[in-house]
Design an enzyme around this catalytic site. Structure first.
Site, mmCIF file in Angstrom:
data_model
loop_
_atom_site.group_PDB
_atom_site.id
_atom_site.type_symbol
_atom_site.label_atom_id
_atom_site.label_comp_id
_atom_site.label_asym_id
_atom_site.label_seq_id
_atom_site.Cartn_x
_atom_site.Cartn_y
_atom_site.Cartn_z
ATOM 1 N N HIS A 84 58.958 24.156 36.741
ATOM 2 C CA HIS A 84 57.901 24.941 36.397
ATOM 3 C C HIS A 84 57.747 26.385 37.172
ATOM 4 O O HIS A 84 56.779 27.176 37.067
ATOM 5 C CB HIS A 84 56.710 24.265 36.908
ATOM 6 N N LYS B 209 43.055 33.416 37.812
ATOM 7 C CA LYS B 209 44.300 32.647 37.990
ATOM 8 C C LYS B 209 44.402 32.743 39.722
ATOM 9 O O LYS B 209 43.929 33.406 39.990
ATOM 10 C CB LYS B 209 45.489 32.904 37.140
ATOM 11 N N ARG B 210 45.680 31.872 40.020
ATOM 12 C CA ARG B 210 45.849 32.114 41.633
ATOM 13 C C ARG B 210 46.170 33.607 41.414
ATOM 14 O O ARG B 210 46.879 34.307 40.701
ATOM 15 C CB ARG B 210 47.001 31.106 42.004
ATOM 16 N N LYS C 91 51.858 37.953 39.542
ATOM 17 C CA LYS C 91 50.793 37.873 38.228
ATOM 18 C C LYS C 91 50.062 39.342 38.196
ATOM 19 O O LYS C 91 49.261 39.666 37.067
ATOM 20 C CB LYS C 91 49.643 36.942 38.526
ATOM 21 N N THR D 42 49.035 28.752 31.171
ATOM 22 C CA THR D 42 48.164 28.093 30.156
ATOM 23 C C THR D 42 46.930 28.543 30.075
ATOM 24 O O THR D 42 46.063 28.121 29.155
ATOM 25 C CB THR D 42 48.100 26.476 30.779
ATOM 26 N N LYS E 182 44.060 28.966 26.701
ATOM 27 C CA LYS E 182 42.681 28.507 26.622
ATOM 28 C C LYS E 182 41.873 29.836 26.141
ATOM 29 O O LYS E 182 40.888 29.458 25.415
ATOM 30 C CB LYS E 182 42.111 28.091 28.225
HETATM 31 C C1 OAK Z 1 53.724 25.464 41.730
HETATM 32 C C2 OAK Z 1 54.662 25.102 42.665
HETATM 33 C C3 OAK Z 1 56.078 25.006 42.650
HETATM 34 C C4 OAK Z 1 56.425 25.353 41.292
HETATM 35 C C5 OAK Z 1 55.666 25.497 40.427
HETATM 36 C C6 OAK Z 1 54.294 25.781 40.398
HETATM 37 C C7 OAK Z 1 53.349 25.827 39.543
HETATM 38 O O1 OAK Z 1 52.420 25.847 39.602
HETATM 39 N N1 OAK Z 1 54.262 26.672 38.383
HETATM 40 C C8 OAK Z 1 53.168 26.844 37.078
HETATM 41 O O2 OAK Z 1 53.216 25.857 36.244
HETATM 42 C C9 OAK Z 1 52.472 25.924 35.101
HETATM 43 C C10 OAK Z 1 52.540 24.744 34.289
HETATM 44 O O3 OAK Z 1 53.987 24.468 33.505
HETATM 45 C C11 OAK Z 1 52.911 27.265 34.285
HETATM 46 O O4 OAK Z 1 52.142 27.344 33.051
HETATM 47 C C12 OAK Z 1 52.826 28.684 35.077
HETATM 48 O O5 OAK Z 1 53.333 29.639 34.671
HETATM 49 C C13 OAK Z 1 53.750 28.290 36.599
HETATM 50 O O6 OAK Z 1 53.636 29.107 37.485
#
Ligand code: OAK
Length: 741
Positions: free
Chosen positions: A268, A459-460, A465, A567, A571
């Site tokens: 992710h 978003k965070r 970002k 995501t 939305k």
């Molecule tokens: C958080 C901690 C470690 C690794 C990944 C994340 C994370 O939140 N990644 C996010 O995952 C979402 C779902 O797949 C994506 O839509 C975001 O782009 C991504 O930053």
């Protein structure tokens, strides 16, 4: 309820969010649970039942302050505890090896913690199916710290129990950032060990007759079960499953075969600071048996790499699960790839990037393992529930099939030039905007203009970002209005919301900056309601449900190649907001679906980012020739937005002017011009409404149902286990799943 003087809406507002995740990763899992239940797949979500979820964000004098989120304080009516499925999880101790066997190893003198499961039902959409999300809570066993009791140190023994129960105390609040704390490793192992033992228990009880432990008894395991690792946080599942199977008497080879066929890994993020690497020393101390197994997995794996790619020690070093320098550590992504039969990214561009850069060596070795599964969102929460008026309009035009089959939204295109339909959509948007405006006025005391563009970035808070780029645009708009107050401007309300990790100082400074801009701009009489800035405090799911249906413009402006998917972008699209965005993450596929003419695309593309960085990026090239940019940076530097503490934002400006890792200055001009196109489009209500409709009509692909169908077909090899009977409301609902869970 009304006889008790209670109002359902008020009660709903009082309910706490289960904030058991940080951002996109956890929320995606929640959408997947909804889709799996709706599709009738027999699936469980496993997680930790944190006492404290993500902190509550308070803004004081423009700064973020964190407050603990005691979400269970009034009890939780949706869960039931299942003491009967409590599991024991081991930590510490030492190994006793039987001769030189890799299989027969006893892990003794451990400190054990109990994992107590709490179940929450996950109902599918009107299909009579209810799945379960099972969250583990840590409990010290009765015998815990017996040595202290026996020594007569009663208080020490009681206090010590706390340390075991601390495992499920609090969610680590960093998003997209690895934190190598021992307690975090304990959390990860706690989740994995309890969940795998639970799954094995259920597998055994599902086998016909009394389960007799023979080697063949597990032959069906990979056909009956699939473990999807949600990033590497549960990647210890691979050595843990090996351990559990070998303890059942299976050989290494049998166990490895079952493990690889059962596990699959979703990545992710590509941000290097988010990739998990656990110090070997820590693992040796906490999880000696797992380290032992990881070493042997690595030994066999590297032997295979050497055979396939002889005399390539560079490759060995890059692919090794055990890294030797700078410190000895376990690379969890490498472990996850080696122990899985499938590896996927979460959007096309991200999955390609995994193959071409982050995991290139692994792709060369196992090309067939790599897949893409573009993320999605549940249309039940993110349209039907949060935007009832729009949902009703769509159902009126198309019937309600879209709720389960989101692709049916494409039939809305027939209304693209239907003035009446467009009016309806814009009326609904307008009502949603009014409701949000009331909320903003009530909660922050800011009066916003409902005819302005509601320009939203929620978003965070993270440098990649680029909330700062949004701030720069606000400054430019402000300066233009000040220089030419009588000109016509398309009014805007810029809203930013999101939490910064408590230790992420740059992110916290960005929040402070935006709040200072808001203070200056919102109180300037020359500006009036041409421009307003609102920081949406404590952004979370329930706030998203209010904000997203009311947005006109969705900001998805990460540097190309950094946002794995996003995501939130989907939305907003589903709720008829237009996107201003870079060609990053799932934005790329959104543009494909709706046509680039229906999105406001700007900025460097991925290959241009790569070229610019390899040429050597110099931010001075950009600000020296751009008056508006230079002015904004100078204002930041000289304290224009913070007279009481003029150096407060100097570091932000300096960082942009000298480093600017995320290329804000390179994308600045393109972004500003793109925002001008946004304003021009908004001035033409029918053009805008048409684009909104075409956005909604092309959102079908981004249903999490589609994503889950792809996982089910390409990775899990499963089909629906339940007969989906749409349940007419008059009929009593029969429970549709077996009693043993
Ligand atoms: C958080 C901690 C470690 C690794 C990944 C994340 C994370 O939140 N990644 C996010 O995952 C979402 C779902 O797949 C994506 O839509 C975001 O782009 C991504 O930053």
């Amino acid at each position: 309820m009304s006889s008790l003087g209670l109002c359902l809406n008020q009660l709903e507002e009082m309910e706490e969010d289960a904030g058991l995740g940080n951002g996109g990763l956890g929320r995606l899992a929640a959408c997947f649970l909804d889709s799996m239940a709706t599709l009738g797949l027999a699936a469980y979500g496993y997680g930790i039942r944190y006492d404290y979820g993500i902190f509550a964000q308070k803004i004081r004098e423009g700064y973020q302050q964190e407050e603990p989120d005691l979400w269970l304080k009034n009890g939780n009516p949706w869960e039931i505890v299942r003491h009967e499925y409590t599991q024991k999880v081991k930590f510490g101790g030492r190994l006793i090896r039987h001769r030189d066997s890799k299989e027969q190893v006893k892990w003794v003198d451990t400190t054990d913690v109990l994992a107590v499961p709490y179940d929450t039902p996950v109902p599918g959409y009107k299909n009579n199916v209810v799945n379960v999300v099972r969250l583990w809570s840590a409990k010290a066993p009765n015998c815990f710290s017996l040595e202290f009791f026996n020594d007569g140190d009663y208080l020490k023994a009681v206090f010590d129990r706390n340390s075991a129960e601390n495992i499920s105390r609090v969610l680590y609040p960093k998003d997209n950032m690895f934190e190598g704390k021992a307690l975090r490793l304990r959390q990860e192992y706690f989740l994995v060990s309890a969940s795998l033992q639970d799954a094995i228990r259920r597998y055994k009880s599902s086998q016909p007759g009394v389960f007799v432990c023979k080697r063949e008894s597990f032959d069906e395991f990979p056909n009956k079960l699939a473990f999807q690792l949600n990033d590497t946080h549960p990647a210890l599942a691979i050595p843990e499953l090996m351990r559990l199977l070998m303890d059942e008497g299976l050989t290494w080879e049998q166990s490895w075969n079952i493990t690889c066929r059962t596990c699959a890994y979703t990545n992710h993020t590509v941000l290097p600071e988010a990739l998990e690497r656990w110090p070997v020393e820590l693992m040796e101390h906490l999880l000696p048996r797992l380290l032992d197994i990881i070493y042997y997995i690595n030994h066999l794996f590297l032997t295979e790499v050497r055979r396939r790619f002889p005399n390539d020690e560079g490759r060995i070093k890059r692919m090794s699960i055990v890294e030797e320098s700078p410190n000895k550590q376990i690379n969890m992504a490498n472990l996850a790839i080696v122990g899985s039969h499938a590896v996927n990214g979460v959007s096309k561009i991200h999955s390609d990037l995994l193959k071409s850069s982050v995991f290139k060596d692994f792709y060369e070795m196992y090309p067939g393992r790599f897949q893409n599964k573009t993320n999605g969102i549940t249309p039940r929460r993110w349209l039907l529930l949060c935007n009832p008026d729009l949902a009703e309009l769509i159902s009126y035009k198309l019937g309600d099939g879209w709720i389960r089959h989101l692709n049916q939204l494409k039939h809305l295109t027939q209304y693209a030039d239907d003035q009446c339909a467009l009016d309806n959509i814009m009326q609904i948007k307008s009502r949603n905007k009014q409701r949000l405006a009331e909320f903003v006025c009530k909660n922050y005391g800011i009066i916003i203009n409902c005819n302005s563009i509601f320009d939203v970035q929620v978003k965070r808070i993270h440098e990649y970002k680029r909330q700062l780029l949004n701030c720069l645009h606000a400054i430019v708009m402000y300066n233009r209005i000040k220089q030419n107050p009588n000109k016509h401007y398309v009014p805007r309300t810029i809203m930013i919301g999101g939490k910064a990790a408590p230790g992420y100082h740059v992110a916290k400074k960005i929040i402070k900056l935006f709040n200072n801009l808001a203070r200056k701009i919102n109180n300037d009489v020359d500006v009036g309601d041409k421009l307003k800035l609102v920081f949406l405090e404590n952004y979370r799911v329930t706030l998203a449900e209010k904000v997203i249906p009311a947005a006109d413009l969705s900001e998805q402006i990460s540097t190309a190649g950094t946002e794995a998917s996003g995501t939130g972008n989907m939305k907003f699209m589903l709720n008829g907001a237009l996107t201003i965005g870079t060609l990053d993450g799932a934005n790329v596929e959104m543009a494909e679906e709706m046509g680039e003419e229906n999105m406001f695309i700007f900025g460097l593309k991925l290959h241009e980012v790569e070229e610019l960085r390899s040429r050597g990026y110099n931010p001075a090239d950009y600000y020296s020739c751009n008056d508006e940019l230079r002015e904004a940076l100078e204002q930041l530097r000289d304290g224009f937005f913070c007279p009481e503490c003029p150096n407060l934002f100097t570091d932000i400006a300096d960082n942009l002017m000298h480093h600017d890792y995320y290329l804000l200055l390179a994308d600045f001009q393109s972004y500003i011009e793109c925002q001008e196109r946004v304003s021009a489009a908004y001035s033409d209500p029918y053009k805008w409404a048409r684009m909104c409709l075409l956005n909604i009509a092309s959102a079908g692909k981004f249903s999490a149902d589609r994503t889950i169908e792809e996982y089910a077909r390409d990775i899990w090899n499963v089909t629906p286990s339940y007969d989906i009977i749409p349940a007419p409301s008059e009929q009593p609902l029969a429970p549709s799943i077996g009693v043993d869970m």
